[in-house]
Design an enzyme around this catalytic site. Structure first.
Site, PDB file in Angstrom:
ATOM      1  N   HIS B 321     -24.936   3.036   3.484  1.00 33.33           N
ATOM      2  CA  HIS B 321     -24.637   1.819   4.075  1.00 33.33           C
ATOM      3  C   HIS B 321     -23.336   1.293   3.211  1.00 33.33           C
ATOM      4  CE1 HIS B 321     -24.346  -2.334   5.190  1.00 33.33           C
ATOM      5  NE2 HIS B 321     -25.313  -2.051   6.001  1.00 33.33           N
ATOM      6  N   ARG B 341     -19.602  -8.375   7.919  1.00 30.82           N
ATOM      7  CA  ARG B 341     -18.367  -7.621   8.397  1.00 30.82           C
ATOM      8  C   ARG B 341     -18.073  -8.067   9.854  1.00 30.82           C
ATOM      9  NH1 ARG B 341     -19.194  -1.996   7.614  1.00 30.82           N
ATOM     10  NH2 ARG B 341     -21.078  -2.405   6.730  1.00 30.82           N
TER      11      ARG B 341
END
Lengths: 208, 532
Positions: B321, B341
């Site tokens: 990740h 994000r």
């Protein structure tokens, strides 16, 4: 380095560790009292006192609490509470049933100790009182971030388990009051009626 | 209560990020680097560093390339003492479910509802799993202009076209029904004022299709699943790791051996069918990376099934990740959800410049971060670790103040506890081991090569190919969990109890190249060497 006391034994540990990292640092092989290591699962409830503060009992999650010089701590990985899974079938009897399955809801003496110990900083007493008033939606909103660590139940002088009352009310509310999504229903109907069948055939033909 | 803002290199860097924030507000796509995606991955993604891998010498996948840490546990001898046989079962069940996360609980509920007598065993508490930590949400194609086809194509492309297309189709087609079920059992998702799901966009996808419950999605789902399970007559045994499977003379799975942490005793379970839902393996720390995984994610299910004869696939592919925390240090390895994000958070190097489109697939974003660090544009902290900034405050510049606290209460709290205010300061991140892309080979009903042994969830492979998209693992455990539970229950109806032997362990008596390793690992060992 700081000096900490783990269940009566004193150790020197680096000052930038969490309580859990400090346990590993001194040699504890943790099985209980450890879980997601991110503050979500409520497995690592910990109580501690600080020097020069007298009676005051602090609480925290071991994976989310920095060690403090002079702290004396113990973990409480499990706390016994009465649990139920009986839910009301209609809105008419939901409040009545709550008081039947969790009669302790009515015993709140508004002392606010639960608010002081909640590691999520929730208004625990508030949501218990709202549940008692039948204002379930407010209880849902105020208790949503509960991680079921059980520290409130441990401290409640009226022996209430607020975490379980909150879970019960959230589920009861959701089971009776949530409106099903139209988008979801539409999509399922489309799939059932074969709207995408041709596209699937084409796609799988391309894949070979 | 922000930590001391002094003149350290870290704070100089943080000030540079603050100074460039206004300029970066008009987020436009960053011009892609002069290399294509494939080259980028080959150069910078850990899956392509040959040193991290080994070729299996024993078992069903002899000759396959897998991560060294995986090879070590797959080839090593069992932790089980040899004098236990013959076994007398202390428990009998139609269906034995091993694992108490989202996949295991869902499978247990559906096996029970299909008429089976079910026993669920888990090595920690019921619910202790990666599921409970899932923040981002569940990916499901429900938008009016979205479709299961689009969902399939995004996931297939995102996984490098290496997914089993039939499993992937099942995932996306059965997704909506699984969500209806979650709502029916009381899961409260975040909705708009009309009662419709709020949707956010996962990296590498064409439509917003991730539904969520604030940033407590996994917690909200898990507590409802636990309650649903407890409403039923399903036996649950907690704090009892499964250490080996049992097989009969024909190699069919007939049960398992459990160990009691508290007294070290072993217990045999005889079961007509067995469902492995033991999750992933991040706590083996492939290639020495930190992990976002739960404490119990040690790949036990893989080991036990491999020894019993099940094949694995893609065990040389892991999801790093992109945004695991490097600084503040107490949160090392912890995850910052991709939703940050998705909602406009920016990745910024030490020079205050963006270097990648934040909503690319995870493998590509991770590789891009590794590149920044390797080429000297990252920020190195005292411990020697390097990272780049995830600029979170920029989100509130666009979406208004209080947005973070409202949408990301879990994350806000996590950082606040260590004196870090994510409304004001960026967080230093580097890729962290997050998901086992591969796993046990399964057929369309979740069955492994071992008859009567099923696998569901992260322990199973084939659905996500070489890179999983955000929200597809939660979807997987419910779609496949429901299905596998029913299939295993039906199979149990036509299956008698079988003999309980460990004959399948014979090939795994010694693994000289992994000296000292015995498996399954059960729990990671973080005890400092000098203190042990």
């Amino acid at each position: 380095m700081v000096s900490i006391d783990i269940m009566g034994k004193t150790y020197e540990v680096p000052d930038d560790l969490t309580i859990l990292q400090a346990l590993w640092y001194v040699g504890h092989k943790t099985i209980r009292g450890v879980g997601c290591l991110g503050g979500f699962c409520g497995a690592c409830s910990t109580v501690y006192r600080l020097p020069d503060e007298g009676y005051k009992l602090h609480v925290g999650l071991a994976c989310q609490t920095n060690v403090i010089d002079g702290m004396s701590l113990a973990q409480i990985p499990f706390f016994p509470s009465k649990d139920t899974t009986i839910y009301a079938e209609t809105v008419k009897n939901e409040e009545e049933l709550l008081l039947e399955v969790y009669p302790d809801t009515q015993k709140c003496i508004s002392c606010g100790v639960c608010n002081r110990v909640c590691p999520q900083n929730l208004n625990v007493m508030g949501y218990v009182l709202k549940a008692n008033n039948g204002e379930f939606q407010t209880t849902v909103n105020w208790s949503f971030d509960c991680i079921n660590c059980g520290l409130c139940a441990m401290k409640c002088p009226a022996d209430i388990s607020p975490n379980l009352i909150a879970r019960y009310v959230r589920r009861q509310y959701a089971l009776l009051s949530l409106q099903p999504s139209r988008l979801l229903a539409t999509r399922i109907e489309e799939i059932r009626k074969g709207k995408y069948d041709d596209a699937w055939r084409e796609l799988f033909a391309d894949l070979g | 209560m922000t930590r001391g803002e002094n003149s350290s290199p870290i704070w100089d860097s943080i000030r540079r990020i603050a100074e460039t924030r206004e300029q970066r507000l008009q987020r436009q796509d960053v011009p892609l680097p002069a290399v294509d995606k494939e080259t980028m991955l080959h150069r910078y993604h850990p899956d392509y560093v040959e040193d991290y891998f080994a070729v299996l010498q024993v078992g069903p996948n002899k000759g396959a390339r897998v991560a060294k840490e995986i090879a070590a546990v797959l080839e090593s001898p069992t932790i089980l003492p040899s004098e236990l046989q013959p076994f007398t079962p202390q428990h009998k069940a139609d269906v034995l479910v091993i694992g108490g996360g989202g996949a295991g609980i869902t499978a247990a509920i559906f096996a029970h509802d299909a008429g089976a007598n079910v026993l669920l065993v888990t090595k920690l508490r019921l619910g202790d799993s990666n599921t409970i930590m899932a923040q981002g949400g569940v990916q499901v194609a429900i938008g009016a202009d979205d479709s299961p086809i689009d969902h399939f194509q995004d996931a297939f492309a995102g996984g490098g076209k290496t997914s089993d297309p039939h499993l992937l189709r099942f995932l996306v087609e059965k997704g909506p029904e699984a969500i209806v079920w979650l709502e029916k059992i009381g899961v409260i998702f975040s909705k708009d004022e009309n009662g419709e799901f709020l949707l956010r966009k996962a990296g590498g996808t064409t439509h917003p299709r991730v539904i969520f419950a604030k940033d407590y999605t996994g917690l909200e789902i898990t507590r409802n699943l636990i309650d649903e399970l407890r409403k039923r007559d399903v036996r649950v045994v907690e704090m009892m790791p499964t250490v080996e499977l049992l097989t009969d003379e024909a190699g069919r799975c007939t049960g398992a051996v459990l160990m009691d942490y508290d007294n070290g005793r072993y217990t045999a379970v005889q079961a007509k069918t067995t469902i492995l839902a033991t999750g992933g393996s991040g706590r083996l720390h492939m290639a020495g990376f930190p992990t976002s995984n739960h404490y119990g994610a040690t790949g036990d299910g893989l080991v036990m099934a491999y020894r019993a004869g099940a094949e694995v696939r893609d065990m040389d592919s892991f999801q790093y990740h992109p945004t695991g925390v490097i600084y503040p240090p107490q949160m090392y390895g912890l995850l910052v959800t991709e939703a940050i994000r998705s909602e406009g958070g920016q990745l910024v190097n030490d020079r205050g410049k963006r270097f990648v489109n934040e909503t690319e697939t995870r493998d590509f974003v991770a590789a891009s971060i590794i590149r920044e660090c390797r080429e000297g544009r990252g920020v190195t902290v005292e411990s020697g670790d390097c990272g780049v900034w995830l600029d979170i405050p920029v989100i509130e510049k666009v979406k208004g103040s209080n947005y973070l606290k409202k949408r990301f209460p879990a994350m806000f709290r996590q950082f606040q506890r260590f004196g870090w205010d994510i409304r004001k300061h960026p967080v230093l991140v580097y890729p962290t081991l997050h998901y086992q892309n591969g796993g046990l080979v399964i057929d369309g009903s979740g069955e492994t090569a071992v008859r009567n042994l099923f696998a569901v969830g992260e322990v199973a492979g084939g659905i996500h190919g070489h890179n999983r998209l955000m929200g597809n693992s939660l979807l997987e455990i419910f779609t496949f969990g429901r299905h596998v539970g029913v299939v295993a229950a039906r199979r149990a109806q036509e299956t008698p109890f079988g003999a309980l032997t460990l004959q399948h362990l014979e090939a795994f008596t010694a693994a000289p190249r992994w000296a000292g390793v015995r498996s399954p690992i059960l729990l990671p060992n973080y005890v400092r060497k000098e203190s042990a």
